[in-house]
Design a protein around this motif. Structure first.
Motif, PDB file in Angstrom:
ATOM      1  N   THR A   1       0.800  -1.229   0.000  1.00 40.99           N
ATOM      2  CA  THR A   1       0.000   0.000   0.000  1.00 40.99           C
ATOM      3  C   THR A   1       0.832   1.278   0.000  1.00 40.99           C
ATOM      4  N   ASP A   2       2.138   1.165  -0.144  1.00 39.14           N
ATOM      5  CA  ASP A   2       2.989   2.368  -0.128  1.00 39.14           C
ATOM      6  C   ASP A   2       3.795   2.473  -1.408  1.00 39.14           C
ATOM      7  N   PRO A   3       3.213   3.015  -2.465  1.00 40.19           N
ATOM      8  CA  PRO A   3       1.830   3.506  -2.561  1.00 40.19           C
ATOM      9  C   PRO A   3       0.873   2.422  -3.028  1.00 40.19           C
ATOM     10  N   LEU A   4      -0.420   2.753  -2.974  1.00 36.51           N
ATOM     11  CA  LEU A   4      -1.470   1.873  -3.496  1.00 36.51           C
ATOM     12  C   LEU A   4      -1.743   2.295  -4.941  1.00 36.51           C
ATOM     13  N   LEU A   5      -1.537   1.376  -5.876  1.00 39.44           N
ATOM     14  CA  LEU A   5      -1.690   1.676  -7.306  1.00 39.44           C
ATOM     15  C   LEU A   5      -2.829   0.817  -7.843  1.00 39.44           C
ATOM     16  N   ILE A   6      -3.992   1.436  -7.997  1.00 45.21           N
ATOM     17  CA  ILE A   6      -5.236   0.716  -8.262  1.00 45.21           C
ATOM     18  C   ILE A   6      -5.558   0.674  -9.748  1.00 45.21           C
ATOM     19  N   TYR A   7      -5.895  -0.520 -10.211  1.00 47.95           N
ATOM     20  CA  TYR A   7      -6.393  -0.714 -11.573  1.00 47.95           C
ATOM     21  C   TYR A   7      -7.880  -1.041 -11.442  1.00 47.95           C
ATOM     22  N   GLU A   8      -8.712  -0.055 -11.713  1.00 46.97           N
ATOM     23  CA  GLU A   8     -10.164  -0.231 -11.610  1.00 46.97           C
ATOM     24  C   GLU A   8     -10.657  -1.005 -12.828  1.00 46.97           C
ATOM     25  N   CYS A   9     -11.480  -2.035 -12.595  1.00 45.70           N
ATOM     26  CA  CYS A   9     -11.843  -2.883 -13.724  1.00 45.70           C
ATOM     27  C   CYS A   9     -13.251  -3.449 -13.574  1.00 45.70           C
ATOM     28  N   HIS A  10     -13.776  -3.895 -14.690  1.00 47.33           N
ATOM     29  CA  HIS A  10     -15.100  -4.502 -14.762  1.00 47.33           C
ATOM     30  C   HIS A  10     -14.946  -5.807 -15.519  1.00 47.33           C
ATOM     31  N   ILE A  11     -15.311  -6.916 -14.877  1.00 44.82           N
ATOM     32  CA  ILE A  11     -15.089  -8.232 -15.472  1.00 44.82           C
ATOM     33  C   ILE A  11     -15.812  -8.361 -16.811  1.00 44.82           C
ATOM     34  N   GLY A  12     -17.073  -7.997 -16.846  1.00 46.56           N
ATOM     35  CA  GLY A  12     -17.898  -8.240 -18.031  1.00 46.56           C
ATOM     36  C   GLY A  12     -17.407  -7.558 -19.279  1.00 46.56           C
ATOM     37  N   MET A  13     -16.854  -6.354 -19.137  1.00 49.41           N
ATOM     38  CA  MET A  13     -16.426  -5.601 -20.320  1.00 49.41           C
ATOM     39  C   MET A  13     -14.918  -5.666 -20.524  1.00 49.41           C
ATOM     40  N   SER A  14     -14.269  -6.668 -19.949  1.00 50.46           N
ATOM     41  CA  SER A  14     -12.811  -6.749 -20.030  1.00 50.46           C
ATOM     42  C   SER A  14     -12.309  -7.503 -21.255  1.00 50.46           C
ATOM     43  N   SER A  15     -13.204  -8.022 -22.074  1.00 44.80           N
ATOM     44  CA  SER A  15     -12.804  -8.729 -23.292  1.00 44.80           C
ATOM     45  C   SER A  15     -12.849  -7.787 -24.485  1.00 44.80           C
ATOM     46  N   SER A  16     -12.047  -8.076 -25.495  1.00 42.89           N
ATOM     47  CA  SER A  16     -12.121  -7.286 -26.728  1.00 42.89           C
ATOM     48  C   SER A  16     -13.284  -7.731 -27.602  1.00 42.89           C
ATOM     49  N   GLN A  17     -13.861  -8.878 -27.277  1.00 41.36           N
ATOM     50  CA  GLN A  17     -15.009  -9.371 -28.025  1.00 41.36           C
ATOM     51  C   GLN A  17     -16.287  -8.711 -27.527  1.00 41.36           C
ATOM     52  N   GLU A  18     -17.290  -8.649 -28.378  1.00 37.93           N
ATOM     53  CA  GLU A  18     -18.564  -8.028 -28.040  1.00 37.93           C
ATOM     54  C   GLU A  18     -19.431  -9.041 -27.298  1.00 37.93           C
ATOM     55  N   LYS A  19     -19.187  -9.134 -25.986  1.00 39.98           N
ATOM     56  CA  LYS A  19     -19.880 -10.123 -25.164  1.00 39.98           C
ATOM     57  C   LYS A  19     -19.667  -9.765 -23.696  1.00 39.98           C
ATOM     58  N   VAL A  20     -20.258 -10.575 -22.811  1.00 39.27           N
ATOM     59  CA  VAL A  20     -19.965 -10.475 -21.385  1.00 39.27           C
ATOM     60  C   VAL A  20     -18.802 -11.407 -21.083  1.00 39.27           C
ATOM     61  N   SER A  21     -17.703 -10.846 -20.627  1.00 41.99           N
ATOM     62  CA  SER A  21     -16.534 -11.661 -20.328  1.00 41.99           C
ATOM     63  C   SER A  21     -16.697 -12.354 -18.980  1.00 41.99           C
ATOM     64  N   THR A  22     -15.742 -13.189 -18.613  1.00 39.57           N
ATOM     65  CA  THR A  22     -15.877 -14.037 -17.434  1.00 39.57           C
ATOM     66  C   THR A  22     -14.707 -13.875 -16.468  1.00 39.57           C
ATOM     67  N   TYR A  23     -14.911 -14.373 -15.256  1.00 39.29           N
ATOM     68  CA  TYR A  23     -13.831 -14.392 -14.266  1.00 39.29           C
ATOM     69  C   TYR A  23     -12.611 -15.141 -14.808  1.00 39.29           C
TER      70      TYR A  23
END
Length: 668
Positions: free
Chosen positions: A164-186
């Motif tokens: 946490t020194d420092p905390l470097l956060i990558y904010e993300c959404h599982i469903g839209m994390s694919s380059s394909q036009e679909k709901v992506s998965t865990y």
């Protein structure tokens, strides 16, 4: 009562000492009511071990809290969804209901709901404590699902401790994390995106939309089932595998937790669960959120506190999340939900507009979370600036580890949208980025998912607009693209290197992901075109997206190279508005910015500590989409400036227009 540390640290809070002391005393009194002597909040917050469906050695037990119900039946595909006496729950005590079933009565993956009856009505309900909820692909109906695999997931990394020194956060959404036009998965995220995040140097991922929500396009902020990980992305075990692998890579995982409100839905959610509108929520005018089309929890009720605190502990214990980013904290702190408030002074925070019960809940939640995991991370999404939000509970604060610096993205939008380049005030930029309470850690960010949603624009879109469709190839850029690429790097560099706690980036924004986020809906023909991430752009070395991605990776690497970078002091060295040149120092690094779009400067003097300096990061490097105007092999040696009492000397530099670079002092 001994004076609280928060009052000692800020003399301007003295007029509000009674309010602050009263808030703390109220928290202490509620904690004593909830927790028997000799126990802790962690002992109290175990509702998930009692309520809901559980396998026993000789069968099953199911419990639910529904004080207004007159009868409850378990219905599912095991009894043809019928009201059957063999599946009727018995009222036990305190509004609780229970049923015990033999082992053969239900099985793993079977579907079920509750049929709740009350005086004058009845309705199907998904159990409030359900751990898995699935949607039928054809009917679109949601049901709870029995989840009791023969071989539950076993975590491999059991002693992980976040960095946490420092905390470097990558904010993300599982469903839209694919380059394909679909709901992506865990699973897809674990195998394809997680390695990217690790390679890019971020040490924390913040996952959105984990708690189950009926409408995909809500971005996960209209929660229906608080204990169920969204099944649209996969199984509970697959989410656990993702978190376990992240820990193996040294990456902590926090989730967006939504305790500020709940979806209005009655069949899928908690609205009128037992037939009353006020079981979990306020009654009357306070029940509905005036801006969010959702329902507001009544934090004064012990059963609601038990539900929400148990929810915090559940995600920490069951899934090994490392903490939470609490959504909508401003809405919780004030009875007005912060709507129409300007929060122009301390008097805005300490008045009858405060929601003391919500503040007490947040304080309890932070104390609980850190009891369960002393290394846990809590972040508040809060815009009003209430003092003490990120101050320790024992010091009189609400107890968050960090607060989001929500004013920074708004500042950058205003800069880009309303102020001409030649009128940018560099001193004001630094002030805006560092204007914070010294004793509270913040998360700096230039933009998050909020600035990427349809109807708004990302920084790259504001800077380049439609030319990103035609001129983002290396060697084929225009003046508009050159300006946009340069400022994109400079904005991120100055935002990330002025942190006092952490830095956040939303998935894809680091490489200037084109366009916006728009989830499938009727208005766009239920298209997934804008609910994805085009990783092929950053992977293609022919594109300037690749250059921006390489810069972000190098910037994060630089920050990671300094132990406890966020704790090093920021010392302003130079601020000349006419030139639009700014310089500041952290430890042995000097950060130089020339926001002037027209003027380059030769032999530009900046007063710095005596010594020799070499460039360690340069936005104008061609690898990053620049023009290689700076010779990075040159060692810069300071020359005496006798009138400076601190003993600093001139550091003479060539600073091209619209560039920034970082110099590191060489060891003697």
């Amino acid at each position: 009562m001994e004076e609280l540390a928060i009052l000692k640290s800020d003399s301007l809070l003295a007029p509000y000492a009674n309010a602050i002391n009263g808030r703390y005393e109220y928290f202490e009194s509620i904690e004593k009511k909830l927790v028997p002597e000799g126990q802790t909040l962690s002992n109290f917050a175990t509702g998930y071990l009692y309520f809901g469906l559980h396998r026993l050695s000789d069968g099953w037990v199911f419990r639910e809290w529904a004080p207004n119900a007159s009868a409850i039946f378990l219905i599912g595909d095991f009894n043809n969804w019928q009201r059957h006496p063999d599946y009727q729950l018995k009222r036990i005590q305190n509004g609780n209901w229970e049923i015990r079933l033999p082992d053969y009565a239900i099985a793993h993956t079977q579907l079920y709901k509750l049929l709740v009856e009350w005086e004058g009505g009845s309705g199907e309900r998904i159990p409030a404590w359900a751990r898995r909820v699935v949607q039928d692909d054809t009917t679109k109906i949601f049901s709870a699902q029995v989840w009791s695999p023969f071989q539950p997931y076993v975590f491999k990394n059991t002693k992980f401790k976040p960095t946490t020194d420092p905390l470097l956060i990558y904010e993300c959404h599982i469903g839209m994390s694919s380059s394909q036009e679909k709901v992506s998965t865990y699973e897809e995220f674990r195998t394809t995106v997680l390695p990217r995040i690790h390679r890019d140097g971020y040490n924390c991922i913040q996952i959105m939309a984990i708690q189950e929500h009926p409408y995909y396009g809500s971005f996960g902020y209209h929660v229906s089932s608080f204990f169920a990980a969204s099944s649209r992305f996969g199984t509970p075990d697959e989410l656990k595998h993702l978190i376990d692998d992240a820990h193996g890579l040294g990456i902590s995982v926090i989730m967006d937790i939504v305790h500020s409100h709940a979806v209005r839905n009655e069949v899928e959610g908690l609205g009128r669960f037992d037939g009353t509108p006020y079981q979990y929520f306020h009654g009357g005018s306070r029940r509905e959120h005036p801006a969010w089309d959702s329902l507001c929890f009544d934090y004064a009720k012990p059963s609601v506190l038990h539900f929400l605190l148990s929810n915090c502990k559940f995600w920490l214990e069951e899934y090994k999340f490392d903490g939470f980013r609490f959504d909508g904290v401003t809405s919780m702190l004030y009875r007005s939900h912060g709507l129409g408030e300007d929060f122009s002074g301390y008097e805005s925070y300490y008045n009858m507009n405060q929601d003391g019960d919500a503040i007490c809940y947040l304080t309890l939640a932070n104390k609980l979370i850190h009891q369960v995991n002393p290394y846990a991370i809590t972040v508040a999404e809060e815009v009003s600036g209430m003092p003490g939000l990120a101050t320790r509970v024992e010091d009189g604060g609400i107890g968050f580890d960090y607060r989001m610096a929500m004013g920074i993205p708004d500042f950058w939008i205003k800069q880009i949208k309303e102020i001409k380049d030649e009128d940018w005030k560099v001193g004001n930029i630094l002030w805006e980025l560092t204007n914070r309470r010294v004793e509270e850690k913040t998360i700096n960010y230039a933009e998050s998912h909020d600035q990427a949603l349809v109807g708004d624009k990302t920084i790259i879109f504001r800077l380049i607009d439609s030319e990103m469709y035609w001129h983002m190839q290396r060697g084929d850029s225009t003046l508009v693209v050159d300006r946009g690429v340069a400022l994109h790097k400079m904005i991120r560099l100055i935002t990330a290197t002025t942190i006092n706690g952490g830095y956040l980036n939303f998935m894809g924004n680091e490489f200037g992901h084109p366009e916006w986020i728009d989830f499938p809906r009727e208005g766009n023909g239920w298209s997934y075109k804008y609910a994805r991430r085009q990783w092929e752009l950053v992977d293609n070395e022919k594109y300037l997206y690749n250059a921006l991605g390489e810069f972000d990776r190098s910037m994060i690497e630089l920050i990671n190279s300094v132990p406890e970078f966020n704790k090093t002091a920021i010392q302003q060295l130079w601020d000349k508005e006419g030139d639009q040149v700014l310089a500041f120092q952290r430890e042995d690094m000097v950060f130089v910015f020339n926001f002037n779009g027209l003027k380059s400067f030769t032999d530009y003097g900046i007063l710095a500590d005596q010594g020799s300096y070499e460039i360690v990061l340069n936005t104008d490097n061609s690898v990053f989409g620049g023009f290689d105007l700076i010779d990075e092999s040159v060692v810069h040696v300071t020359t005496p400036y006798p009138r400076d009492p601190s003993g600093r000397e001139w550091l003479k530099l060539y600073i091209p227009a619209r560039t920034a670079f970082v110099l590191k002092k060489k060891a003697d």
